[in-house]
Design an enzyme around this catalytic site. Structure first.
Site, PDB file in Angstrom:
ATOM      1  N   HIS A  39      51.510  32.650  38.406  1.00 19.38           N
ATOM      2  CA  HIS A  39      50.849  32.624  39.596  1.00 19.38           C
ATOM      3  C   HIS A  39      50.231  34.298  39.560  1.00 19.38           C
ATOM      4  O   HIS A  39      48.433  34.487  39.543  1.00 19.38           O
ATOM      5  CB  HIS A  39      50.940  32.494  40.975  1.00 19.38           C
ATOM      6  CG  HIS A  39      50.635  32.145  42.234  1.00 19.38           C
ATOM      7  ND1 HIS A  39      49.528  31.026  42.283  1.00 19.38           N
ATOM      8  CD2 HIS A  39      49.827  33.359  42.333  1.00 19.38           C
ATOM      9  CE1 HIS A  39      49.238  31.462  44.000  1.00 19.38           C
ATOM     10  NE2 HIS A  39      49.143  32.601  43.326  1.00 19.38           N
ATOM     11  N   GLU A  40      50.950  35.358  39.507  1.00 14.41           N
ATOM     12  CA  GLU A  40      50.536  36.936  39.872  1.00 14.41           C
ATOM     13  C   GLU A  40      50.066  36.764  38.616  1.00 14.41           C
ATOM     14  O   GLU A  40      48.959  37.421  38.426  1.00 14.41           O
ATOM     15  CB  GLU A  40      51.952  37.887  40.495  1.00 14.41           C
ATOM     16  CG  GLU A  40      52.123  37.046  41.755  1.00 14.41           C
ATOM     17  CD  GLU A  40      51.128  37.241  42.754  1.00 14.41           C
ATOM     18  OE1 GLU A  40      49.915  38.012  42.703  1.00 14.41           O
ATOM     19  OE2 GLU A  40      50.821  36.451  43.810  1.00 14.41           O
ATOM     20  N   HIS A  43      45.966  35.907  38.508  1.00 15.96           N
ATOM     21  CA  HIS A  43      45.474  36.312  39.273  1.00 15.96           C
ATOM     22  C   HIS A  43      44.665  37.765  38.009  1.00 15.96           C
ATOM     23  O   HIS A  43      43.937  38.150  38.296  1.00 15.96           O
ATOM     24  CB  HIS A  43      45.943  37.056  40.586  1.00 15.96           C
ATOM     25  CG  HIS A  43      46.043  35.653  41.472  1.00 15.96           C
ATOM     26  ND1 HIS A  43      45.099  35.344  41.216  1.00 15.96           N
ATOM     27  CD2 HIS A  43      46.839  35.898  42.183  1.00 15.96           C
ATOM     28  CE1 HIS A  43      45.132  34.571  42.717  1.00 15.96           C
ATOM     29  NE2 HIS A  43      46.580  34.430  42.772  1.00 15.96           N
TER      30      HIS A  43
END
Length: 229
Positions: A39-40, A43
């Site tokens: 997820h990170e 980003h």
């Protein structure tokens, strides 16, 4: 919404079986060491593609969990199944390949979308294993159960992070379209709104709508992978 540690306490108190404890620990492990890093990293990667190298300079364009784990967030995840990773630093002013508003939407959407895509990939693997018959016996049951958990966890995290309140990704997406007064109200009352949602979460009030959305995404992923089985 008990965490892994609470399930362990229940096990030694004789109130739940070993399989339930294993599943809970497995779920927490998957979230901290697989879902959060993907997820990170998503980003950070999208921000880099758009021109901002802030996260890259801090070593965040990586799937290494150690780069993304927040110790307190990991502890909270183990205890009550509500946790977080280290926020990915992004300076939207550096995203010169598009407007700041568009960059905000794309960077924010990248995290939840990465979890949904991971669920899709694991579902494909899951179905291929079923069709091929490569796994048999008790081992197959545990592997299928583990893959099923990964699918459900990632769908849930993708949906959960799209809740349109601060500090979730859904809010950053929504903020790109809110008028000034509405944005000011959300930012001014962000902590209060966040606390209210937290109370709703731990009291299971949001379980029904979140489960409805989760089942909808699950059915959609199942539909687009029907070519396998």
């Amino acid at each position: 919404m008990k965490g892994a540690l609470l399930y362990l306490f229940d096990y030694f108190a004789g109130r739940c079986d070993l399989l339930e404890v294993v599943i809970r620990f497995f779920s927490v492990f998957v979230i901290i060491f697989l879902c959060f890093p993907i997820h990170e990293c998503a980003h950070a990667l999208v921000a880099k593609i758009l021109g901002d190298d802030t996260a890259e300079r801090q070593g965040r364009v990586t799937l290494n969990p150690l780069a993304h784990i927040d110790p307190m967030g990991a502890i909270c995840m183990c205890i009550c199944c509500i946790g977080w990773a280290k926020p990915t630093p992004v300076d939207l002013r550096n995203c010169r390949k598009t407007s700041i508003r568009t960059a905000n939407v794309l960077v924010s959407l990248a995290g939840p979308l990465s979890n949904i895509l991971l669920a899709l990939v694991v579902m494909i693997i899951y179905k291929i294993m079923i069709v091929s018959g490569v796994l048999t016996g008790q081992t197959a049951i545990y592997i299928m159960l583990g893959l099923g958990q990964i699918i459900q966890i990632n769908i849930f995290l993708g949906i959960f992070n799209l809740i349109p309140i601060p500090p979730f990704d859904g809010y950053h997406i929504l903020s790109s379209f809110l008028p000034g007064k509405a944005l000011y109200f959300m930012e001014k009352n962000g902590q209060i709104i966040h606390f209210i949602v937290f109370v709703l979460l731990i009291s299971n009030v949001l379980d029904t709508p979140l489960m409805f959305l989760e089942n909808g995404v699950l059915r959609f992923l199942d539909l687009i992978t029907r070519f396998i089985c």
